[in-house]
Design a protein around this motif. Structure first.
Motif, PDB file in Angstrom:
ATOM      1  N   VAL A 128       0.853  -1.198   0.000  1.00 43.67           N
ATOM      2  CA  VAL A 128       0.000   0.000   0.000  1.00 43.67           C
ATOM      3  C   VAL A 128       0.890   1.250   0.000  1.00 43.67           C
ATOM      4  N   ALA A 129       1.936   1.236   0.821  1.00 38.96           N
ATOM      5  CA  ALA A 129       2.833   2.400   0.896  1.00 38.96           C
ATOM      6  C   ALA A 129       3.466   2.668  -0.471  1.00 38.96           C
ATOM      7  N   GLU A 130       3.870   1.609  -1.154  1.00 41.05           N
ATOM      8  CA  GLU A 130       4.471   1.783  -2.492  1.00 41.05           C
ATOM      9  C   GLU A 130       3.444   2.303  -3.498  1.00 41.05           C
ATOM     10  N   TRP A 131       2.230   1.838  -3.352  1.00 44.46           N
ATOM     11  CA  TRP A 131       1.138   2.206  -4.267  1.00 44.46           C
ATOM     12  C   TRP A 131       0.809   3.700  -4.144  1.00 44.46           C
ATOM     13  N   LEU A 132       0.830   4.172  -2.891  1.00 46.50           N
ATOM     14  CA  LEU A 132       0.416   5.565  -2.667  1.00 46.50           C
ATOM     15  C   LEU A 132       1.570   6.561  -2.786  1.00 46.50           C
ATOM     16  N   ALA A 133       2.810   6.079  -2.732  1.00 46.46           N
ATOM     17  CA  ALA A 133       3.960   7.003  -2.717  1.00 46.46           C
ATOM     18  C   ALA A 133       3.967   7.976  -3.901  1.00 46.46           C
ATOM     19  N   PRO A 134       3.758   7.499  -5.132  1.00 48.09           N
ATOM     20  CA  PRO A 134       3.790   8.457  -6.247  1.00 48.09           C
ATOM     21  C   PRO A 134       2.676   9.504  -6.166  1.00 48.09           C
ATOM     22  N   VAL A 135       1.544   9.119  -5.580  1.00 45.14           N
ATOM     23  CA  VAL A 135       0.434  10.082  -5.443  1.00 45.14           C
ATOM     24  C   VAL A 135       0.866  11.209  -4.515  1.00 45.14           C
ATOM     25  N   ARG A 136       1.508  10.817  -3.428  1.00 44.03           N
ATOM     26  CA  ARG A 136       1.942  11.801  -2.446  1.00 44.03           C
ATOM     27  C   ARG A 136       3.004  12.736  -3.054  1.00 44.03           C
ATOM     28  N   GLU A 137       3.903  12.157  -3.850  1.00 44.36           N
ATOM     29  CA  GLU A 137       4.943  12.992  -4.472  1.00 44.36           C
ATOM     30  C   GLU A 137       4.330  13.979  -5.456  1.00 44.36           C
ATOM     31  N   ARG A 138       3.428  13.495  -6.293  1.00 48.83           N
ATOM     32  CA  ARG A 138       2.785  14.410  -7.271  1.00 48.83           C
ATOM     33  C   ARG A 138       1.964  15.461  -6.539  1.00 48.83           C
ATOM     34  N   TYR A 139       1.339  15.043  -5.437  1.00 45.75           N
ATOM     35  CA  TYR A 139       0.534  15.993  -4.657  1.00 45.75           C
ATOM     36  C   TYR A 139       1.393  17.171  -4.214  1.00 45.75           C
ATOM     37  N   ASP A 140       2.552  16.878  -3.685  1.00 49.19           N
ATOM     38  CA  ASP A 140       3.422  17.945  -3.186  1.00 49.19           C
ATOM     39  C   ASP A 140       3.749  18.953  -4.288  1.00 49.19           C
ATOM     40  N   GLU A 141       4.019  18.441  -5.492  1.00 44.61           N
ATOM     41  CA  GLU A 141       4.316  19.363  -6.605  1.00 44.61           C
ATOM     42  C   GLU A 141       3.092  20.216  -6.954  1.00 44.61           C
ATOM     43  N   LEU A 142       1.945  19.558  -7.081  1.00 52.92           N
ATOM     44  CA  LEU A 142       0.738  20.255  -7.533  1.00 52.92           C
ATOM     45  C   LEU A 142       0.246  21.273  -6.507  1.00 52.92           C
ATOM     46  N   ARG A 143       0.313  20.893  -5.236  1.00 58.74           N
ATOM     47  CA  ARG A 143      -0.282  21.725  -4.192  1.00 58.74           C
ATOM     48  C   ARG A 143       0.450  23.062  -4.058  1.00 58.74           C
ATOM     49  N   GLY A 144       1.721  23.079  -4.504  1.00 60.64           N
ATOM     50  CA  GLY A 144       2.526  24.291  -4.406  1.00 60.64           C
ATOM     51  C   GLY A 144       2.064  25.392  -5.349  1.00 60.64           C
ATOM     52  N   ASP A 145       1.318  25.054  -6.381  1.00 61.65           N
ATOM     53  CA  ASP A 145       0.921  26.060  -7.370  1.00 61.65           C
ATOM     54  C   ASP A 145      -0.588  26.318  -7.302  1.00 61.65           C
ATOM     55  N   GLU A 146      -0.980  27.170  -6.353  1.00 60.95           N
ATOM     56  CA  GLU A 146      -2.406  27.406  -6.126  1.00 60.95           C
ATOM     57  C   GLU A 146      -3.075  28.061  -7.320  1.00 60.95           C
ATOM     58  N   ALA A 147      -2.338  28.946  -8.004  1.00 60.08           N
ATOM     59  CA  ALA A 147      -2.939  29.638  -9.153  1.00 60.08           C
ATOM     60  C   ALA A 147      -3.312  28.616 -10.229  1.00 60.08           C
ATOM     61  N   ALA A 148      -2.443  27.633 -10.425  1.00 60.38           N
ATOM     62  CA  ALA A 148      -2.734  26.614 -11.447  1.00 60.38           C
ATOM     63  C   ALA A 148      -3.952  25.789 -11.039  1.00 60.38           C
ATOM     64  N   LEU A 149      -4.057  25.469  -9.746  1.00 59.01           N
ATOM     65  CA  LEU A 149      -5.216  24.682  -9.281  1.00 59.01           C
ATOM     66  C   LEU A 149      -6.502  25.485  -9.456  1.00 59.01           C
ATOM     67  N   GLU A 150      -6.442  26.762  -9.087  1.00 64.00           N
ATOM     68  CA  GLU A 150      -7.631  27.626  -9.238  1.00 64.00           C
ATOM     69  C   GLU A 150      -8.040  27.730 -10.710  1.00 64.00           C
ATOM     70  N   ALA A 151      -7.051  27.858 -11.580  1.00 63.53           N
ATOM     71  CA  ALA A 151      -7.353  27.981 -13.014  1.00 63.53           C
ATOM     72  C   ALA A 151      -8.006  26.697 -13.527  1.00 63.53           C
ATOM     73  N   MET A 152      -7.518  25.559 -13.021  1.00 61.28           N
ATOM     74  CA  MET A 152      -8.080  24.257 -13.396  1.00 61.28           C
ATOM     75  C   MET A 152      -9.553  24.181 -12.990  1.00 61.28           C
ATOM     76  N   LEU A 153      -9.826  24.612 -11.760  1.00 61.07           N
ATOM     77  CA  LEU A 153     -11.203  24.548 -11.256  1.00 61.07           C
ATOM     78  C   LEU A 153     -12.116  25.516 -12.013  1.00 61.07           C
ATOM     79  N   ALA A 154     -11.582  26.687 -12.356  1.00 62.78           N
ATOM     80  CA  ALA A 154     -12.399  27.674 -13.079  1.00 62.78           C
ATOM     81  C   ALA A 154     -12.769  27.138 -14.457  1.00 62.78           C
ATOM     82  N   ALA A 155     -11.797  26.511 -15.128  1.00 61.48           N
ATOM     83  CA  ALA A 155     -12.079  25.957 -16.460  1.00 61.48           C
ATOM     84  C   ALA A 155     -13.099  24.823 -16.341  1.00 61.48           C
TER      85      ALA A 155
END
Ligand code: TYM
Length: 348
Positions: free
Chosen positions: A296-323
């Motif tokens: 399970v830890a191996e399965w979720l590890a890449p999700v957690r890594e990608r999360y850290d990258e994505l969460r850092g860019d709030e403007a990009a997330l907001e733009a995604m939600l607006a679209a």
């Protein structure tokens, strides 16, 4: 006029397209139950859905006490988790519920064909209103009507959810049927739920008689998608099993803990629970728990890594939600216009 409309409206249900819709509460504390029961299905739905529509339900979140400053943050956490898990905003519609006012409007309109007694008897309302120490809001009672509006606004055919949403799905189907019967047109599509055969009710690792949940479960028994790998491994190592002698890795009604672990590992490996039972036929409980925790830890590890990258860019997330909201609104508005028309309102 009426007959013509009937002809046009009947075609909504007969469309060959498969519209998929699901909703998820905004929290950064999404757990393995959400992930297995729902999120993996959302990701798979992107290839089948035409389109697949996923909504972060911040309007639902205000039905219990909450902190306004935190709400926006939790929506962004959830957006980042979903994208990290594999949702692609170009292949699905991902949006924030409160950005599409049609949901609130439709909720009110549908409340006119929803039986109050039924809302009062809903399990979630009863459980949450008993547990609630502060205000029990009318929003908590209306929660399932808003959930019905979420799905019905898109004339969705299929709703991927975990087992705990079955009652809400039944209510929304009844609301759609009653609405169509009351106003004499098949304006709303009656949706089907899609509950996975394995993993529809992931259990708390410490209290396997209860479902895994961040509100009702134990801290040690709840595996978060964003937990560190070491934490995940530790939680599985301490999972409660049973005292069968000799210890046997098989599913059974008296073996909730082991059954849960078998189903979790079956999902992670993409095999049947029978295959897991065979693979671990001679294993001890301790070794089995370590194996599940590691995988399970191996399965979720890449999700957690990608999360850290994505969460850092709030403007990009907001733009995604607006679209996403723009695409969602273009689908919900015609339904609400039809609903208004058959209900006798002007101006649409
Ligand atoms: P929420 O945010 O509590 O849960 C999101 C999804 O996760 C599933 N789930 C589980 N699956 C397996 N095992 C578990 N232990 C487990 N815990 C949760 C849930 O079944 C759900 O599919 N009311 C909904 C949100 C909602 C919604 C909608 C869903 C609002 N509008 C319209 C579908 C369609 C909820 O609170 O989900």
């Amino acid at each position: 006029m009426t007959a013509a409309h009937k002809g046009v409206s009947a075609s909504y249900a007969d469309q060959l397209v498969m519209r998929i819709f699901s909703g998820i509460q905004p929290t950064g504390r999404k757990h393995l139950g959400n992930y297995i029961g729902a999120i993996t299905q959302y990701v798979a739905g992107q290839d089948r859905g035409d389109p697949a529509i996923y909504c972060i339900v911040d309007l639902h979140a205000i039905s219990v006490p909450y902190d306004p400053a935190e709400l926006r943050e939790r929506v962004l956490d959830t957006t980042a988790i979903l994208v990290a898990a594999g949702l692609d905003p170009d292949r699905c519609v991902l949006f924030r519920q409160s950005d599409v006012p049609e949901h609130s409007e439709l909720q009110w309109l549908l409340s006119s064909v929803t039986e109050l007694g039924r809302l009062n008897r809903m399990h979630q309302f009863r459980d949450k209103s008993v547990a609630q120490r502060e205000l029990v809001s009318a929003a908590l009672l209306m929660y399932p009507v808003l959930q019905a509006a979420d799905v019905l606004a898109y004339r969705a055919h299929e709703v991927p959810v975990g087992e705990d949403q079955r009652e809400h799905l039944e209510l929304m189907r009844d609301v759609a049927v009653r609405f169509n019967a009351r106003f004499g047109e098949e304006v709303l599509v009656v949706p089907e739920h899609r509950i996975p055969e394995v993993g529809a009710r992931v259990r708390d690792l410490q209290e396997p008689d209860r479902k895994m949940s961040t509100t009702g479960g134990s801290v040690q028994g709840t595996v978060l998608v964003l937990d560190e790998p070491k934490t995940i491994e530790k939680k599985f190592k301490r999972a409660v099993t049973d005292s069968e002698d000799p210890p046997t890795i098989r599913r059974g009604p008296d073996k909730a803990g082991i059954t849960n672990l078998i189903e979790i590992l079956a999902t992670v490996r993409g095999v049947t629970p029978d295959a897991i039972e065979q693979d671990f036929a001679d294993a001890r409980y301790g070794d089995f728990k370590v194996a599940v925790g590691t995988e399970v830890a191996e399965w979720l590890a890449p999700v957690r890594e990608r999360y850290d990258e994505l969460r850092g860019d709030e403007a990009a997330l907001e733009a995604m939600l607006a679209a996403g909201a723009e695409k969602a609104r273009a689908m919900a508005a015609p339904t609400v216009a039809d609903v208004r028309r058959v209900m006798g309102f002007g101006g649409s």
